[in-house]
Design a protein around this motif. Structure first.
Motif, PDB file in Angstrom:
ATOM      1  N   GLU A  34      90.292   7.890  29.843  1.00 28.90           N
ATOM      2  CA  GLU A  34      90.318   6.472  30.210  1.00 28.90           C
ATOM      3  C   GLU A  34      91.039   5.648  29.146  1.00 28.90           C
ATOM      4  O   GLU A  34      91.817   4.740  29.461  1.00 28.90           O
ATOM      5  CB  GLU A  34      88.888   5.971  30.404  1.00 28.90           C
ATOM      6  CG  GLU A  34      88.798   4.527  30.862  1.00 28.90           C
ATOM      7  CD  GLU A  34      87.381   4.082  31.140  1.00 28.90           C
ATOM      8  OE1 GLU A  34      87.185   2.860  31.359  1.00 28.90           O
ATOM      9  OE2 GLU A  34      86.479   4.934  31.142  1.00 28.90           O
ATOM     10  N   LYS A  35      90.805   5.973  27.892  1.00 30.89           N
ATOM     11  CA  LYS A  35      91.397   5.226  26.780  1.00 30.89           C
ATOM     12  C   LYS A  35      92.907   5.419  26.709  1.00 30.89           C
ATOM     13  O   LYS A  35      93.659   4.456  26.488  1.00 30.89           O
ATOM     14  CB  LYS A  35      90.746   5.677  25.472  1.00 30.89           C
ATOM     15  CG  LYS A  35      91.287   5.004  24.206  1.00 30.89           C
ATOM     16  CD  LYS A  35      90.590   5.561  22.973  1.00 30.89           C
ATOM     17  CE  LYS A  35      91.111   4.927  21.695  1.00 30.89           C
ATOM     18  NZ  LYS A  35      90.705   3.512  21.564  1.00 30.89           N
ATOM     19  N   GLU A  36      93.360   6.666  26.882  1.00 35.91           N
ATOM     20  CA  GLU A  36      94.770   6.998  26.685  1.00 35.91           C
ATOM     21  C   GLU A  36      95.575   7.070  27.982  1.00 35.91           C
ATOM     22  O   GLU A  36      96.797   7.185  27.956  1.00 35.91           O
ATOM     23  CB  GLU A  36      94.901   8.330  25.935  1.00 35.91           C
ATOM     24  CG  GLU A  36      94.337   8.303  24.525  1.00 35.91           C
ATOM     25  CD  GLU A  36      95.160   7.446  23.574  1.00 35.91           C
ATOM     26  OE1 GLU A  36      96.220   6.911  23.989  1.00 35.91           O
ATOM     27  OE2 GLU A  36      94.755   7.285  22.409  1.00 35.91           O
ATOM     28  N   GLU A  62      80.484   6.924  18.597  1.00 36.95           N
ATOM     29  CA  GLU A  62      79.800   6.156  19.656  1.00 36.95           C
ATOM     30  C   GLU A  62      78.959   7.094  20.517  1.00 36.95           C
ATOM     31  O   GLU A  62      77.818   6.792  20.869  1.00 36.95           O
ATOM     32  CB  GLU A  62      80.831   5.420  20.510  1.00 36.95           C
ATOM     33  CG  GLU A  62      80.217   4.522  21.567  1.00 36.95           C
ATOM     34  CD  GLU A  62      81.264   3.744  22.356  1.00 36.95           C
ATOM     35  OE1 GLU A  62      80.941   3.307  23.480  1.00 36.95           O
ATOM     36  OE2 GLU A  62      82.395   3.581  21.861  1.00 36.95           O
ATOM     37  N   TYR A 104      90.036   9.730  16.523  1.00 36.58           N
ATOM     38  CA  TYR A 104      89.120   9.111  17.489  1.00 36.58           C
ATOM     39  C   TYR A 104      87.677   9.126  16.964  1.00 36.58           C
ATOM     40  O   TYR A 104      86.718   9.294  17.734  1.00 36.58           O
ATOM     41  CB  TYR A 104      89.173   9.817  18.840  1.00 36.58           C
ATOM     42  CG  TYR A 104      90.525   9.809  19.496  1.00 36.58           C
ATOM     43  CD1 TYR A 104      91.095   8.635  19.975  1.00 36.58           C
ATOM     44  CD2 TYR A 104      91.240  10.999  19.667  1.00 36.58           C
ATOM     45  CE1 TYR A 104      92.337   8.629  20.600  1.00 36.58           C
ATOM     46  CE2 TYR A 104      92.480  11.008  20.293  1.00 36.58           C
ATOM     47  CZ  TYR A 104      93.031   9.821  20.746  1.00 36.58           C
ATOM     48  OH  TYR A 104      94.264   9.829  21.366  1.00 36.58           O
ATOM     49  N   THR A 145      86.118  10.010  28.277  1.00 34.30           N
ATOM     50  CA  THR A 145      86.282   8.745  27.559  1.00 34.30           C
ATOM     51  C   THR A 145      87.716   8.588  27.065  1.00 34.30           C
ATOM     52  O   THR A 145      88.330   7.514  27.193  1.00 34.30           O
ATOM     53  CB  THR A 145      85.307   8.672  26.373  1.00 34.30           C
ATOM     54  OG1 THR A 145      83.967   8.764  26.869  1.00 34.30           O
ATOM     55  CG2 THR A 145      85.472   7.367  25.616  1.00 34.30           C
ATOM     56  N   LEU A 146      88.274   9.656  26.498  1.00 33.41           N
ATOM     57  CA  LEU A 146      89.635   9.597  25.969  1.00 33.41           C
ATOM     58  C   LEU A 146      90.671   9.523  27.089  1.00 33.41           C
ATOM     59  O   LEU A 146      91.728   8.905  26.913  1.00 33.41           O
ATOM     60  CB  LEU A 146      89.904  10.805  25.069  1.00 33.41           C
ATOM     61  CG  LEU A 146      89.097  10.826  23.769  1.00 33.41           C
ATOM     62  CD1 LEU A 146      89.388  12.097  22.974  1.00 33.41           C
ATOM     63  CD2 LEU A 146      89.398   9.591  22.919  1.00 33.41           C
ATOM     64  N   LYS A 165      98.669  14.091  22.223  1.00 37.07           N
ATOM     65  CA  LYS A 165      99.301  12.769  22.155  1.00 37.07           C
ATOM     66  C   LYS A 165     100.515  12.805  21.237  1.00 37.07           C
ATOM     67  O   LYS A 165     101.564  12.206  21.534  1.00 37.07           O
ATOM     68  CB  LYS A 165      98.290  11.736  21.670  1.00 37.07           C
ATOM     69  CG  LYS A 165      98.829  10.308  21.627  1.00 37.07           C
ATOM     70  CD  LYS A 165      97.751   9.333  21.183  1.00 37.07           C
ATOM     71  CE  LYS A 165      98.311   7.906  21.107  1.00 37.07           C
ATOM     72  NZ  LYS A 165      97.261   6.941  20.676  1.00 37.07           N
ATOM     73  N   ASP A 183      85.844   6.774  15.986  1.00 32.84           N
ATOM     74  CA  ASP A 183      85.026   5.703  16.552  1.00 32.84           C
ATOM     75  C   ASP A 183      84.449   6.124  17.899  1.00 32.84           C
ATOM     76  O   ASP A 183      83.267   5.869  18.191  1.00 32.84           O
ATOM     77  CB  ASP A 183      85.841   4.413  16.690  1.00 32.84           C
ATOM     78  CG  ASP A 183      87.122   4.598  17.494  1.00 32.84           C
ATOM     79  OD1 ASP A 183      87.609   5.748  17.601  1.00 32.84           O
ATOM     80  OD2 ASP A 183      87.643   3.584  18.025  1.00 32.84           O
ATOM     81  N   VAL A 184      85.270   6.792  18.703  1.00 34.29           N
ATOM     82  CA  VAL A 184      84.815   7.261  20.017  1.00 34.29           C
ATOM     83  C   VAL A 184      83.757   8.344  19.843  1.00 34.29           C
ATOM     84  O   VAL A 184      82.713   8.329  20.510  1.00 34.29           O
ATOM     85  CB  VAL A 184      85.997   7.792  20.844  1.00 34.29           C
ATOM     86  CG1 VAL A 184      85.507   8.374  22.168  1.00 34.29           C
ATOM     87  CG2 VAL A 184      87.017   6.696  21.097  1.00 34.29           C
TER      88      VAL A 184
END
Length: 412
Positions: free
Chosen positions: A192-194, A401, A395, A189-190, A158, A397-398
């Motif tokens: 989808e997030k990014e 989780e 990340y 998950t990332l 990123k 928090d991700v």
């Protein structure tokens, strides 16, 4: 008294060693049940040699609180039952701190260690969710989980795209078994997030046949390729990348890529290859230099000199610096003898500990047994590994989780 060298100042972190004239008490023992004969031999000789060397150096300075340390190394051949036998035998001999450096063996030993209230160290292997100290109260996977490593790799990518990954394609080349599959959930998950496109490329074991994988990578042309493989598979991958005209700069490896792999790829051919790591590579490390002076220059090293010359030896120094620093903390806080409970408290009092710049700083708490999960990206420049990032933990928090979701399913 002999003057303390600058490099030996690392032991102000490991503790104030007692004068060499003081009588040593019963040893503090660490059970090193490793695969020294089968699957993990690309790393276990270096790591165990580092553990033995560090113990020798500590004992030369009088031990910890006047108590010597002893590293007991045994081979389990990556077989869970042999690992359990090693654990059980050493437990009967008074050992309460163990390491297996094997995911299958760690998984087998874990419930026994939990029941017995013994310490199971499992840096870089085992259950990723064991960082959750509220569930796995006797297990300490100090260092980055594979989930955290993968998340930090995405954070680096990123950064390269100025914070916008909407048009980025990320390939994931991985051994098609649990070690390689572990980061997939985080990566999905990332993605989808990014907003990046994730392309999956499973590699069948043992990794010697990758032709179809890299042909597909060439056709689909991801911008970056995160790679979860081991040992010689990196060499095979590099050859296939060259054959397919894929730039080496796209390659971002899991931490299991060392100087032996680079030499087999070729120093020049490997230029641009990257890896995530929580340990500083190279030989200009204060603790390693002290060991060279005090042990190897005097013919007292625990194994061949060449085994000390790659990052996996440094990894061993980092892992066992943590092991022995926790013992020092236990003595500082509660005195001798060190018990499993006082040692556990010692681990959970580590704060910003980096073994004098040897590794990413770790802070262990009762809730976070991983220490924060920091890594950095390094790139091979033809001669050395050059950091591309600071120590980062992104990340979180991700990652947590996923950790909580997984740890909630554990039943002893």
């Amino acid at each position: 008294m002999k003057k303390t060298t600058k490099a030996l100042a690392v032991f102000s972190m490991l503790g104030s060693w007692m004068a060499g004239t003081q009588a040593l008490a019963e040893p503090f023992k660490v059970g090193v049940c490793y695969d020294l004969s089968k699957a993990y031999t690309f790393a276990t000789p270096q790591v165990s040699q580092a553990a033995l060397d560090l113990a020798k150096l500590i004992n030369m300075q009088g031990g910890i609180g006047g108590e010597p340390v002893e590293v007991i190394v045994r081979d389990h051949g990556n077989e869970p039952q042999r690992g359990i036998e090693c654990y059980s035998k050493l437990s009967r001999e008074g050992v309460f701190v163990f390491d297996t450096l094997s995911t299958p063996v760690s998984l087998a030993v874990l419930p026994r260690a939990m029941e017995d209230e013994n310490i199971l160290m499992q840096s870089l292997v085992g259950r990723g969710d064991a960082v959750d100290g509220t569930v796995f109260d006797w297990v300490y996977p100090i260092g980055p989980t594979y989930w955290g490593q993968a998340a930090n790799d995405v954070a680096y990518i990123k950064q390269l795209h100025d914070g916008d990954m909407s048009d980025v394609k990320v390939g994931f080349v991985y051994f098609d078994y649990p070690f390689g599959q572990e980061p997939i959930e985080i990566l999905k998950t990332l993605a989808e997030k990014e907003g990046f496109e994730l392309q999956l490329y499973p590699v069948p074991l043992p990794g010697s046949d990758q032709a179809s994988v890299w042909s597909k990578v060439r056709r689909e042309n991801p911008d970056h390729v995160i790679v979860w493989m081991l040992g010689g598979a990196h060499v095979v991958a590099s050859k296939e990348m060259k054959r397919n005209g894929i730039p080496m700069e796209k390659y971002i490896s899991v931490n299991w890529l060392n100087e032996v792999d680079i030499a087999n790829i070729g120093n020049e051919a490997a230029i641009g290859i990257k890896r995530g790591t929580n340990v500083v590579g190279g030989q200009d490390v204060a603790l390693r230099q002290e060991i060279m002076t005090e042990l190897y220059d005097k013919g007292q090293g625990s194994g061949p000199l060449e085994k000390t010359q790659d990052v996996f030896y440094n990894t061993g120094l980092a892992m066992y610096s943590i092991v022995f620093e926790a013992a020092r903390k236990a003595v500082e806080n509660e005195g001798l003898p060190i018990t499993a409970k006082s040692y556990k408290a010692g681990l959970e009092s580590l704060e910003g500990y980096d073994a004098n710049g040897l590794m990413a700083p770790v802070t262990v708490t009762a809730k976070d047994h991983g220490g924060g999960g920091k890594t950095r990206i390094e790139m091979w420049d033809g001669k050395a590994w050059v950091p591309q990032t600071d120590w980062i933990s992104e990340y979180t928090d991700v990652v947590w989780e996923v950790v909580k979701k997984s740890s909630s399913t554990y039943q002893q």
